[in-house]
Design a protein around this motif. Structure first.
Motif, PDB file in Angstrom:
ATOM      1  N   ALA A   8      -5.218 -13.595  36.779  1.00  0.00           N
ATOM      2  CA  ALA A   8      -6.851 -13.574  37.219  1.00  0.00           C
ATOM      3  C   ALA A   8      -7.256 -14.774  36.695  1.00  0.00           C
ATOM      4  O   ALA A   8      -6.990 -15.469  35.735  1.00  0.00           O
ATOM      5  N   ASP A  39       0.216 -11.921  32.194  1.00  0.00           N
ATOM      6  CA  ASP A  39      -0.150 -10.515  31.744  1.00  0.00           C
ATOM      7  C   ASP A  39      -1.446  -9.939  32.284  1.00  0.00           C
ATOM      8  O   ASP A  39      -1.742  -8.707  32.281  1.00  0.00           O
ATOM      9  N   LYS A  40      -2.325 -11.208  32.937  1.00  0.00           N
ATOM     10  CA  LYS A  40      -3.348 -10.568  33.515  1.00  0.00           C
ATOM     11  C   LYS A  40      -3.502 -10.862  35.138  1.00  0.00           C
ATOM     12  O   LYS A  40      -4.144 -11.107  35.678  1.00  0.00           O
ATOM     13  N   ALA A  67     -10.911 -13.022  40.637  1.00  0.00           N
ATOM     14  CA  ALA A  67     -11.491 -13.642  39.525  1.00  0.00           C
ATOM     15  C   ALA A  67     -11.297 -12.516  38.202  1.00  0.00           C
ATOM     16  O   ALA A  67     -11.053 -11.375  38.283  1.00  0.00           O
ATOM     17  N   ASP A  68     -11.411 -12.986  37.168  1.00  0.00           N
ATOM     18  CA  ASP A  68     -11.149 -12.407  35.744  1.00  0.00           C
ATOM     19  C   ASP A  68     -12.443 -11.322  35.521  1.00  0.00           C
ATOM     20  O   ASP A  68     -13.546 -11.536  35.489  1.00  0.00           O
ATOM     21  N   ILE A  69     -12.146 -10.216  35.804  1.00  0.00           N
ATOM     22  CA  ILE A  69     -13.398  -8.961  36.178  1.00  0.00           C
ATOM     23  C   ILE A  69     -13.900  -8.997  34.854  1.00  0.00           C
ATOM     24  O   ILE A  69     -15.310  -8.538  34.605  1.00  0.00           O
ATOM     25  N   LYS A  71       4.988 -10.622  40.371  1.00  0.00           N
ATOM     26  CA  LYS A  71       3.967  -9.609  40.675  1.00  0.00           C
ATOM     27  C   LYS A  71       2.716 -10.163  41.586  1.00  0.00           C
ATOM     28  O   LYS A  71       2.298  -9.651  42.505  1.00  0.00           O
ATOM     29  N   ALA A 110      -4.641 -12.313  41.076  1.00  0.00           N
ATOM     30  CA  ALA A 110      -5.220 -10.850  41.344  1.00  0.00           C
ATOM     31  C   ALA A 110      -7.000 -10.934  41.398  1.00  0.00           C
ATOM     32  O   ALA A 110      -7.397 -10.005  41.160  1.00  0.00           O
TER      33      ALA A 110
HETATM   34  N1  COA Z   1      -9.197  -9.640  36.247  1.00  0.00           N
HETATM   35  C1  COA Z   1      -8.977  -9.117  34.927  1.00  0.00           C
HETATM   36  N2  COA Z   1      -7.780  -8.693  34.432  1.00  0.00           N
HETATM   37  C2  COA Z   1      -7.096  -8.285  35.647  1.00  0.00           C
HETATM   38  C3  COA Z   1      -7.246  -8.528  36.949  1.00  0.00           C
HETATM   39  C4  COA Z   1      -8.300  -9.009  37.282  1.00  0.00           C
HETATM   40  N3  COA Z   1      -8.925  -9.509  38.514  1.00  0.00           N
HETATM   41  N4  COA Z   1      -6.369  -7.861  37.888  1.00  0.00           N
HETATM   42  C5  COA Z   1      -5.552  -7.422  36.889  1.00  0.00           C
HETATM   43  N5  COA Z   1      -5.844  -7.562  35.626  1.00  0.00           N
HETATM   44  C6  COA Z   1      -5.124  -7.219  34.535  1.00  0.00           C
HETATM   45  C7  COA Z   1      -5.326  -5.747  34.254  1.00  0.00           C
HETATM   46  O1  COA Z   1      -6.633  -5.216  33.488  1.00  0.00           O
HETATM   47  C8  COA Z   1      -4.147  -5.467  33.247  1.00  0.00           C
HETATM   48  O2  COA Z   1      -4.445  -6.074  32.060  1.00  0.00           O
HETATM   49  P1  COA Z   1      -4.003  -5.104  30.671  1.00  0.00           P
HETATM   50  O3  COA Z   1      -2.719  -4.833  30.619  1.00  0.00           O
HETATM   51  O4  COA Z   1      -4.539  -5.959  29.548  1.00  0.00           O
HETATM   52  O5  COA Z   1      -4.639  -3.630  30.846  1.00  0.00           O
HETATM   53  C9  COA Z   1      -2.897  -6.386  33.868  1.00  0.00           C
HETATM   54  O6  COA Z   1      -3.654  -7.252  34.426  1.00  0.00           O
HETATM   55  C10 COA Z   1      -2.026  -5.930  34.802  1.00  0.00           C
HETATM   56  O7  COA Z   1      -2.897  -5.246  35.897  1.00  0.00           O
HETATM   57  P2  COA Z   1      -2.460  -3.540  36.319  1.00  0.00           P
HETATM   58  O8  COA Z   1      -3.790  -3.187  37.050  1.00  0.00           O
HETATM   59  O9  COA Z   1      -2.098  -2.682  35.130  1.00  0.00           O
HETATM   60  O10 COA Z   1      -1.611  -3.491  37.415  1.00  0.00           O
HETATM   61  P3  COA Z   1      -1.297  -2.439  38.435  1.00  0.00           P
HETATM   62  O11 COA Z   1       0.216  -2.994  38.997  1.00  0.00           O
HETATM   63  O12 COA Z   1      -1.324  -1.255  38.025  1.00  0.00           O
HETATM   64  O13 COA Z   1      -2.234  -2.863  39.650  1.00  0.00           O
HETATM   65  C11 COA Z   1      -3.641  -4.273  40.798  1.00  0.00           C
HETATM   66  C12 COA Z   1      -2.257  -4.348  40.214  1.00  0.00           C
HETATM   67  C13 COA Z   1      -3.490  -5.832  41.253  1.00  0.00           C
HETATM   68  C14 COA Z   1      -3.735  -3.543  42.160  1.00  0.00           C
HETATM   69  C15 COA Z   1      -4.812  -4.183  40.017  1.00  0.00           C
HETATM   70  O14 COA Z   1      -4.693  -5.084  38.789  1.00  0.00           O
HETATM   71  C16 COA Z   1      -6.232  -4.317  40.574  1.00  0.00           C
HETATM   72  O15 COA Z   1      -6.653  -3.939  41.258  1.00  0.00           O
HETATM   73  N6  COA Z   1      -6.743  -5.597  40.129  1.00  0.00           N
HETATM   74  C17 COA Z   1      -8.087  -6.197  40.327  1.00  0.00           C
HETATM   75  C18 COA Z   1      -8.097  -6.568  41.871  1.00  0.00           C
HETATM   76  C19 COA Z   1      -9.532  -7.020  42.137  1.00  0.00           C
HETATM   77  O16 COA Z   1     -10.445  -6.199  42.330  1.00  0.00           O
HETATM   78  N7  COA Z   1      -9.827  -8.405  42.255  1.00  0.00           N
HETATM   79  C20 COA Z   1     -11.179  -8.847  42.819  1.00  0.00           C
HETATM   80  C21 COA Z   1     -11.695  -9.264  41.477  1.00  0.00           C
HETATM   81  S1  COA Z   1     -13.295 -10.029  41.974  1.00  0.00           S
END
Ligand code: COA
Length: 260
Positions: A28, A24-25, A67-69, A61, A65
């Motif tokens: 991350a 679900d995350k 580290a946990d932002i 999927k 994705a």
């Molecule tokens: N940390 C924490 N949560 C994350 C995450 C991360 N790196 N990547 C995704 N998630 C979470 C989203 O917040 C979302 O949670 P929510 O449903 O509680 O809101 C869930 O995972 C699904 O992600 P979502 O963004 O809705 O999926 P998407 O298909 O629209 O986009 C990505 C997919 C991968 C393009 C996008 O999630 C993203 O850009 N993630 C961050 C990538 C990143 O910058 N990584 C480096 C971190 S240092």
């Protein structure tokens, strides 16, 4: 009860499949997950029944994705160095493990996810995989070895480009750049990894472990890789597996290696 809250572990025919299970995350990496990965990798080191490992992510999927932002956003200056160093320690353990570890990249491998995949000895990607280091989008840079390993794997020019633009690569582009070994349809991903590991596991385990050590020595500024190789070669020559391997060849039979 499993000691893991964020991982699923499955041991089958000597292969430990470690699945990061926060779909679900997008899997991350929070701090607890990093700690659990460390424990799981320690099992790969310690348990004789484990001959190799696959690291993958839950769901169709994402591999990981990043580290946990949400956690990163809370880091203070002191904690942040510690955060990076702890992750680097775990990823270094993966890289130095003397048993083969393959990343089965089943979707997004971004930030810490790309770094985790790069710490493994090889990468097999499903055709929907995407690779990238998007940290500059967040005002950050990679902290788990990404600037180093990406440059090692794909060269300085392309690493500079990906790290500065935050662009993502498709799986096939990643293969062409040498970042991944194979691209396969998603439903074949784990089988391809198992096939590779089974081939490696049929070889002399001590020699395989020393190959990992010697190849890693190329990137270690403290090491003279040629000396490391000569030492490792000598170590092989005193092993029971060397006697078995050479005898089996001369006797026209398959060797039975014991890892000794
Ligand atoms: N940390 C924490 N949560 C994350 C995450 C991360 N790196 N990547 C995704 N998630 C979470 C989203 O917040 C979302 O949670 P929510 O449903 O509680 O809101 C869930 O995972 C699904 O992600 P979502 O963004 O809705 O999926 P998407 O298909 O629209 O986009 C990505 C997919 C991968 C393009 C996008 O999630 C993203 O850009 N993630 C961050 C990538 C990143 O910058 N990584 C480096 C971190 S240092």
């Amino acid at each position: 009860m499993s000691i893991y809250e964020n991982l699923l572990l499955d041991l089958n025919n000597g292969i430990l499949t470690i699945t990061i299970n926060r779909a679900d995350k997008l899997n991350a990496l929070n701090i607890d997950t990093i700690r659990e990965i460390k424990n799981a990798v320690q099992q790969v080191y310690d348990e004789p029944s484990v001959k190799g490992a696959i690291l993958t992510g839950a769901g169709p999927k994402a591999f990981v994705a990043g580290a946990d932002i949400a956690e990163i956003a809370e880091l203070s200056e002191v904690n942040s160095r510690n955060f990076a160093e702890r992750g680097q320690e775990v990823f270094g353990m993966i890289e130095r493990c003397n048993k083969p570890i393959i990343a089965a990249v089943n979707g997004f491998a971004l930030g810490g996810g790309c770094e985790l995949a790069m710490a493994c000895h090889m990468r097999v990607a499903s055709d929907n995989a995407r690779f990238g280091q998007p940290e500059v989008n967040l005002g950050l840079i990679p902290g788990y070895g990404g600037t180093q390993r990406l440059t090692q794997l794909i060269g300085k020019s392309k690493a500079m480009e990906l790290l500065m633009t935050a662009d993502m690569l498709y799986a096939e582009e990643a293969r062409q750049l040498g970042l991944v070994n194979y691209v396969v349809p998603q439903e074949q991903l784990l089988n391809k990894c198992r096939e590779l590991l089974e081939k490696i596991m049929s070889k002399a385990p001590l020699a395989v472990g020393l190959v990992i050590e010697c190849v890693n020595a190329v990137y270690d500024k403290e090491e003279n890789g040629y000396q490391t190789e000569a030492n490792a070669f000598a170590r092989c020559c005193t092993s029971e597996d060397f006697i078995e391997g050479t005898n089996a060849f001369l006797e026209k039979r398959k060797p039975v290696f014991k890892g000794q």
